[in-house]
Design a protein around this motif. Structure first.
Motif, PDB file in Angstrom:
ATOM      1  N   LEU A 250       0.829  -1.202   0.000  1.00 36.10           N
ATOM      2  CA  LEU A 250       0.000   0.000   0.000  1.00 36.10           C
ATOM      3  C   LEU A 250       0.868   1.259   0.000  1.00 36.10           C
ATOM      4  N   GLU A 251       1.889   1.260   0.837  1.00 34.95           N
ATOM      5  CA  GLU A 251       2.795   2.404   0.913  1.00 34.95           C
ATOM      6  C   GLU A 251       3.500   2.642  -0.432  1.00 34.95           C
ATOM      7  N   ASP A 252       3.923   1.570  -1.093  1.00 35.17           N
ATOM      8  CA  ASP A 252       4.578   1.677  -2.399  1.00 35.17           C
ATOM      9  C   ASP A 252       3.681   2.319  -3.450  1.00 35.17           C
ATOM     10  N   HIS A 253       2.375   2.240  -3.237  1.00 43.02           N
ATOM     11  CA  HIS A 253       1.423   2.796  -4.200  1.00 43.02           C
ATOM     12  C   HIS A 253       0.813   4.113  -3.722  1.00 43.02           C
ATOM     13  N   GLY A 254       1.451   4.723  -2.726  1.00 42.80           N
ATOM     14  CA  GLY A 254       1.083   6.068  -2.306  1.00 42.80           C
ATOM     15  C   GLY A 254       0.044   6.185  -1.220  1.00 42.80           C
ATOM     16  N   ALA A 255      -0.460   5.063  -0.691  1.00 47.88           N
ATOM     17  CA  ALA A 255      -1.471   5.122   0.367  1.00 47.88           C
ATOM     18  C   ALA A 255      -0.868   5.731   1.635  1.00 47.88           C
ATOM     19  N   GLN A 256      -1.711   6.334   2.447  1.00 48.55           N
ATOM     20  CA  GLN A 256      -1.274   7.039   3.650  1.00 48.55           C
ATOM     21  C   GLN A 256      -1.720   6.280   4.905  1.00 48.55           C
ATOM     22  N   ARG A 257      -0.774   5.589   5.536  1.00 54.20           N
ATOM     23  CA  ARG A 257      -1.124   4.917   6.783  1.00 54.20           C
ATOM     24  C   ARG A 257      -1.207   5.952   7.891  1.00 54.20           C
ATOM     25  N   ILE A 258      -2.242   5.844   8.691  1.00 53.64           N
ATOM     26  CA  ILE A 258      -2.443   6.737   9.827  1.00 53.64           C
ATOM     27  C   ILE A 258      -1.954   6.006  11.072  1.00 53.64           C
ATOM     28  N   GLY A 259      -0.993   6.559  11.738  1.00 59.11           N
ATOM     29  CA  GLY A 259      -0.465   5.948  12.950  1.00 59.11           C
ATOM     30  C   GLY A 259       0.377   4.717  12.658  1.00 59.11           C
ATOM     31  N   GLU A 260       0.683   3.991  13.704  1.00 59.15           N
ATOM     32  CA  GLU A 260       1.510   2.792  13.590  1.00 59.15           C
ATOM     33  C   GLU A 260       0.648   1.558  13.339  1.00 59.15           C
ATOM     34  N   ARG A 261       1.237   0.567  12.732  1.00 54.34           N
ATOM     35  CA  ARG A 261       0.575  -0.720  12.512  1.00 54.34           C
ATOM     36  C   ARG A 261       0.543  -1.472  13.850  1.00 54.34           C
ATOM     37  N   LEU A 262      -0.580  -2.146  14.112  1.00 52.57           N
ATOM     38  CA  LEU A 262      -0.668  -3.017  15.284  1.00 52.57           C
ATOM     39  C   LEU A 262      -0.310  -4.428  14.846  1.00 52.57           C
ATOM     40  N   GLU A 263       0.619  -5.054  15.559  1.00 51.65           N
ATOM     41  CA  GLU A 263       0.947  -6.452  15.309  1.00 51.65           C
ATOM     42  C   GLU A 263       0.549  -7.257  16.533  1.00 51.65           C
ATOM     43  N   VAL A 264      -0.360  -8.195  16.331  1.00 52.35           N
ATOM     44  CA  VAL A 264      -0.872  -9.019  17.420  1.00 52.35           C
ATOM     45  C   VAL A 264      -0.198 -10.381  17.342  1.00 52.35           C
ATOM     46  N   ASP A 265       0.453 -10.761  18.433  1.00 54.11           N
ATOM     47  CA  ASP A 265       1.189 -12.027  18.497  1.00 54.11           C
ATOM     48  C   ASP A 265       0.342 -13.081  19.209  1.00 54.11           C
ATOM     49  N   ALA A 266       0.007 -14.142  18.496  1.00 58.22           N
ATOM     50  CA  ALA A 266      -0.792 -15.225  19.076  1.00 58.22           C
ATOM     51  C   ALA A 266      -0.081 -15.904  20.244  1.00 58.22           C
ATOM     52  N   MET A 267       1.228 -15.781  20.310  1.00 54.58           N
ATOM     53  CA  MET A 267       1.981 -16.358  21.429  1.00 54.58           C
ATOM     54  C   MET A 267       1.747 -15.571  22.722  1.00 54.58           C
ATOM     55  N   GLU A 268       1.346 -14.301  22.596  1.00 49.54           N
ATOM     56  CA  GLU A 268       1.148 -13.441  23.762  1.00 49.54           C
ATOM     57  C   GLU A 268      -0.318 -13.118  24.038  1.00 49.54           C
ATOM     58  N   THR A 269      -1.135 -13.118  22.980  1.00 53.72           N
ATOM     59  CA  THR A 269      -2.529 -12.700  23.099  1.00 53.72           C
ATOM     60  C   THR A 269      -3.422 -13.787  22.527  1.00 53.72           C
ATOM     61  N   PHE A 270      -4.151 -14.478  23.398  1.00 55.31           N
ATOM     62  CA  PHE A 270      -4.986 -15.590  22.951  1.00 55.31           C
ATOM     63  C   PHE A 270      -6.101 -15.110  22.034  1.00 55.31           C
ATOM     64  N   MET A 271      -6.804 -14.061  22.441  1.00 54.33           N
ATOM     65  CA  MET A 271      -7.880 -13.483  21.631  1.00 54.33           C
ATOM     66  C   MET A 271      -7.361 -12.172  21.055  1.00 54.33           C
ATOM     67  N   ALA A 272      -7.228 -12.109  19.737  1.00 64.63           N
ATOM     68  CA  ALA A 272      -6.637 -10.933  19.084  1.00 64.63           C
ATOM     69  C   ALA A 272      -7.402  -9.652  19.392  1.00 64.63           C
ATOM     70  N   ASP A 273      -8.722  -9.757  19.575  1.00 68.90           N
ATOM     71  CA  ASP A 273      -9.485  -8.541  19.854  1.00 68.90           C
ATOM     72  C   ASP A 273      -9.138  -7.936  21.213  1.00 68.90           C
ATOM     73  N   ASP A 274      -8.532  -8.726  22.126  1.00 67.43           N
ATOM     74  CA  ASP A 274      -8.080  -8.170  23.403  1.00 67.43           C
ATOM     75  C   ASP A 274      -7.017  -7.097  23.184  1.00 67.43           C
ATOM     76  N   ALA A 275      -6.241  -7.226  22.136  1.00 67.55           N
ATOM     77  CA  ALA A 275      -5.239  -6.212  21.782  1.00 67.55           C
ATOM     78  C   ALA A 275      -5.824  -5.182  20.826  1.00 67.55           C
ATOM     79  N   ALA A 276      -6.686  -5.625  19.916  1.00 71.42           N
ATOM     80  CA  ALA A 276      -7.193  -4.742  18.861  1.00 71.42           C
ATOM     81  C   ALA A 276      -8.167  -3.686  19.371  1.00 71.42           C
TER      82      ALA A 276
END
Length: 154
Positions: free
Chosen positions: A112-138
């Motif tokens: 997306l970035e290579d094609h000029g899109a504008q990401r707002i803020g930082e990307r969230l990376e959810v690790d299944a090893m640390e967070t059982f339910m991804a929505d708990d982090a999201a």
């Protein structure tokens, strides 16, 4: 009313669950929200929303899940200018896979970035090893993302 598209790339349903859990947060912030599990390039070009959130898991060796693969391929092959696309990205992965951790989300973000899109803020990376339910982090990330980036429209 501004619009938000949540574009989902999922393997076992975790990314879709995240999308469904965060949808009400955007509705409360004043958006008309749609969730797309089989996105097309037209969804972000011809019928672009005011804001887009990508919820993408990873499969194989850091690959895109099946439902979002044609979408990513279309961007790669057609090279659209995406300068109007404002987006956020939640990547789901498992750090036990090493270098391919969150590979689907990271690859899409770079594409997306290579094609000029504008990401707002930082990307969230959810690790299944640390967070059982991804929505708990999201969910808290989306709440903060809306507030910190002035995305409320009500």
């Amino acid at each position: 009313m501004p619009t938000l598209k949540i574009i989902v790339g999922t393997v076992y349903g975790g990314a879709l669950d995240v999308a469904e859990q965060v949808k009400p947060l955007f509705e409360q912030a004043g958006y008309e929200v749609s969730i797309l599990e089989q996105p097309t390039l037209a969804d972000i070009t011809d019928q672009a929303a005011d804001l887009t959130l990508f919820c993408v898991s990873t499969t194989g060796s850091g690959d895109y899940p099946g439902g979002i693969t044609p979408f990513a391929r279309a961007i790669n092959e057609q090279h659209p200018m995406l300068g109007e696309l404002r987006y956020g990205l939640i990547a789901l992965g498992d750090s036990s896979y090493g270098d391919t951790f969150c590979g689907g989300g990271r690859s899409l973000d770079a594409l997306l970035e290579d094609h000029g899109a504008q990401r707002i803020g930082e990307r969230l990376e959810v690790d299944a090893m640390e967070t059982f339910m991804a929505d708990d982090a999201a969910v808290p990330w989306v709440e903060a993302w809306i507030d910190e980036n002035g995305l409320r429209s009500e």
